[in-house]
Design a protein around this motif. Structure first.
Motif, PDB file in Angstrom:
ATOM      1  N   LEU A   3       0.885  -1.384   0.097  1.00 10.71           N
ATOM      2  CA  LEU A   3      -0.059  -0.073  -0.089  1.00 10.71           C
ATOM      3  C   LEU A   3       0.716   0.941   0.106  1.00 10.71           C
ATOM      4  N   PRO A   4       0.877   2.338  -0.401  1.00 15.73           N
ATOM      5  CA  PRO A   4       1.447   3.792  -0.650  1.00 15.73           C
ATOM      6  C   PRO A   4       0.207   4.538   0.868  1.00 15.73           C
ATOM      7  N   VAL A   5       1.299   5.525   1.165  1.00 15.91           N
ATOM      8  CA  VAL A   5       0.731   5.960   2.493  1.00 15.91           C
ATOM      9  C   VAL A   5       1.022   7.897   2.009  1.00 15.91           C
ATOM     10  N   VAL A   6      -0.340   7.892   2.687  1.00 15.44           N
ATOM     11  CA  VAL A   6      -0.672   9.408   2.497  1.00 15.44           C
ATOM     12  C   VAL A   6      -0.628   9.426   4.411  1.00 15.44           C
ATOM     13  N   SER A   7       1.090  10.785   5.232  1.00 15.19           N
ATOM     14  CA  SER A   7       1.257   9.879   6.224  1.00 15.19           C
ATOM     15  C   SER A   7       1.339  11.916   6.406  1.00 15.19           C
ATOM     16  N   THR A   8       0.954  12.305   7.665  1.00 15.31           N
ATOM     17  CA  THR A   8       1.194  13.616   8.493  1.00 15.31           C
ATOM     18  C   THR A   8       2.988  13.850   8.055  1.00 15.31           C
ATOM     19  N   ASP A   9       3.504  14.689   7.930  1.00 12.70           N
ATOM     20  CA  ASP A   9       5.299  14.285   8.439  1.00 12.70           C
ATOM     21  C   ASP A   9       5.886  14.753   9.584  1.00 12.70           C
ATOM     22  N   CYS A  10       4.484  13.744  10.215  1.00 10.99           N
ATOM     23  CA  CYS A  10       4.792  15.495  11.926  1.00 10.99           C
ATOM     24  C   CYS A  10       6.208  13.875  12.383  1.00 10.99           C
ATOM     25  N   PRO A  11       6.510  14.809  13.685  1.00  8.85           N
ATOM     26  CA  PRO A  11       7.720  13.709  14.109  1.00  8.85           C
ATOM     27  C   PRO A  11       7.425  12.865  14.794  1.00  8.85           C
ATOM     28  N   LEU A  12       8.016  11.342  14.730  1.00  7.53           N
ATOM     29  CA  LEU A  12       9.633  11.592  14.237  1.00  7.53           C
ATOM     30  C   LEU A  12       9.207  10.887  12.271  1.00  7.53           C
ATOM     31  N   GLY A  13       8.559   9.808  13.079  1.00  6.50           N
ATOM     32  CA  GLY A  13       9.184   7.628  12.170  1.00  6.50           C
ATOM     33  C   GLY A  13       8.884   8.718  10.582  1.00  6.50           C
ATOM     34  N   PRO A  14       7.305   8.859  10.571  1.00  4.23           N
ATOM     35  CA  PRO A  14       6.885   9.103   9.194  1.00  4.23           C
ATOM     36  C   PRO A  14       8.127   9.246   8.040  1.00  4.23           C
ATOM     37  N   GLY A  15       8.235  11.272   8.142  1.00  2.60           N
ATOM     38  CA  GLY A  15       9.231  10.971   7.125  1.00  2.60           C
ATOM     39  C   GLY A  15      10.091  10.682   6.939  1.00  2.60           C
ATOM     40  N   GLU A  16      11.066   9.969   7.844  1.00  2.00           N
ATOM     41  CA  GLU A  16      12.168   8.632   7.767  1.00  2.00           C
ATOM     42  C   GLU A  16      12.448   7.333   7.250  1.00  2.00           C
ATOM     43  N   ILE A  17      10.308   6.951   7.184  1.00  2.53           N
ATOM     44  CA  ILE A  17      10.129   6.133   6.165  1.00  2.53           C
ATOM     45  C   ILE A  17       9.743   6.309   4.729  1.00  2.53           C
ATOM     46  N   ILE A  18       9.009   7.039   4.662  1.00  2.00           N
ATOM     47  CA  ILE A  18       8.367   7.563   3.265  1.00  2.00           C
ATOM     48  C   ILE A  18       9.008   8.325   2.512  1.00  2.00           C
TER      49      ILE A  18
END
Length: 429
Positions: A302-317
């Motif tokens: 699945l592609p993911v739409v996520s908030t760029d919140c601290p700390l994890g999403p921006g390091e995974i996506i």
């Protein structure tokens, strides 16, 4: 290596338990691994544990068990070793102090790994010096209370390593705790191959999964989906999970008159098969210490739409490659990103393929290999000149720079309190 992992309660449900089981199973391919659970409240664990991994408990909370500790008088007296600034402090006691201390004193492992700050404090204070001592951080340093951070700053210099789930949190540890001689390493959580076919990305469903808690901001997601449904009424949102906000979210769905589009699915024993029935994952959180659901979704394509919140999403996506990142608390941006993937089948499929490839990087075998390398380096360093010098400093009785920094912190805190008091007195005068 003989590796012992100390955990709060291996018989419960939660991300720390899942990732501990995953890592232990992968390490058991080449090492002797045991999980030591402080508490046991049911007969069998919820999650399946690799049979090569040992599991034992220290305190029995089962009411009908012949070995129950519920009537032990020490169980009802407050802990003295487990730090009071830790948010699980009320669950610990003189009995847990005693049992954890005895377990650590008798430890005959090469490595001991703690999985929450309070247990890491026990390890820093009580684990034998010949054992490699590793503290895992499954939340973030920023989420801890000031008294707990001061305790960690004072005691963590006794450890050999601290691992965090993100590089950003590792940098926070280096900057705020200042731990010379302690390895601070980002070691992401692992997610195994779910053993289900990847999503075809044809089903017209957005999925979301997690605790129904304020930090997840599912109200934002539901409001965003009203905008999605206005343009694409053929799509629906399935929200998996349970928690304190369930009734509040149901009322919001009813007030927005979107109950035919948004379905509260409850908890799922295995979330990946449910995710595979959708075509994209939505994450609306204001804080994610890592983002297990993001990786779980990627593991089924699945592609993911996520908030760029601290700390994890921006390091995974990787934004625009395997998902889309939007500002936190921005309902319009969240809706627009979902619509972008809903309206562009080719983009959704391209990102889904990239997500599947990205998810494989978090396989337990990959994370265990990184963990092994770190532990081997620590063992080598322990036997080298730097390790002997550090051990000699400990034997000399000093707590090193941790104690110095902690003393300075207390002095600064006292000065701040004095300044606030003078300001109040001046205001009254």
């Amino acid at each position: 290596m003989r590796i012992s992992i100390l955990i709060h309660n291996a018989y419960g449900v939660g991300g720390t338990i899942r990732t501990t089981y995953n890592l232990a199973g992968a390490l058991a391919e080449r090492h002797e691994v045991e999980i030591v659970s402080v508490f046991r409240h049911r007969q069998d664990p919820v999650f399946a544990l690799d049979p090569r991994v040992g599991l034992r408990h220290l305190v029995d909370l089962r009411r009908k068990s012949a070995t129950s500790d519920l009537e032990n008088p020490l169980y009802h007296r407050p802990a003295k070793v487990f730090p009071s600034g830790e948010n699980r402090y009320e669950q610990y006691s003189l009995l847990t102090d005693q049992r954890i201390g005895a377990y650590l004193a008798a430890l005959d492992s090469d490595v001991v790994i703690g999985t929450r700050p309070g247990l890491n404090v026990h390890i820093a204070r009580q684990a034998p010096r010949h054992v490699i001592r590793v503290a895992q951080e499954h939340l973030t340093l920023e989420t801890h209370s000031v008294p707990l951070v001061l305790t960690l700053r004072r005691l963590y210099p006794r450890l050999d390593a601290v691992t965090t789930t993100t590089a950003a949190d590792a940098e926070s540890y280096r900057r705020r705790l200042r731990l010379p001689g302690v390895r601070v390493v980002a070691l992401p959580n692992s997610v195994p191959d779910p053993g289900v076919a990847p999503s075809t990305l044809d089903a017209k469903y957005v999925v979301a999964a997690g605790r129904l808690a304020p930090v997840k901001r599912y109200g934002d997601l539901i409001r965003a989906f009203t905008k999605v449904a206005a343009e694409r009424p053929d799509w629906g949102l399935r929200l998996y999970g349970g928690g304190a906000q369930e009734e509040k979210l149901r009322q919001l769905i009813e007030s927005l008159e979107i109950g035919d589009k948004v379905t509260m699915m409850g908890t799922a024993a295995r979330i990946e098969p449910e995710m595979a029935k959708g075509s994209l994952l939505a994450v609306s959180s204001s804080l994610e210490s890592f983002g297990m659901t993001i990786v779980e979704a990627m593991r089924v394509g699945l592609p993911v739409v996520s908030t760029d919140c601290p700390l994890g999403p921006g390091e995974i996506i990787t934004d625009g490659v395997d998902g889309l990142l939007v500002p936190p608390k921005d309902v319009d941006a969240l809706a627009a990103a979902m619509l972008r993937l809903i309206n562009d089948d080719e983009l959704r499929r391209r990102m889904g393929r990239a997500a599947l490839e990205k998810g494989a990087r978090y396989d337990p075998a990959e994370i265990a290999l990184a963990c092994e390398r770190m532990l081997e380096e620590l063992l080598e360093r322990r036997s080298g000149p730097a390790g002997r010098l550090r051990a000699a400093g400990r034997r000399a009785g000093g707590l090193g720079v941790g104690a110095v920094y902690a003393s300075k912190d207390l002095a600064r805190a006292a000065k701040r309190r004095a300044r606030r008091l003078r300001k109040r007195l001046r205001a009254k005068g």
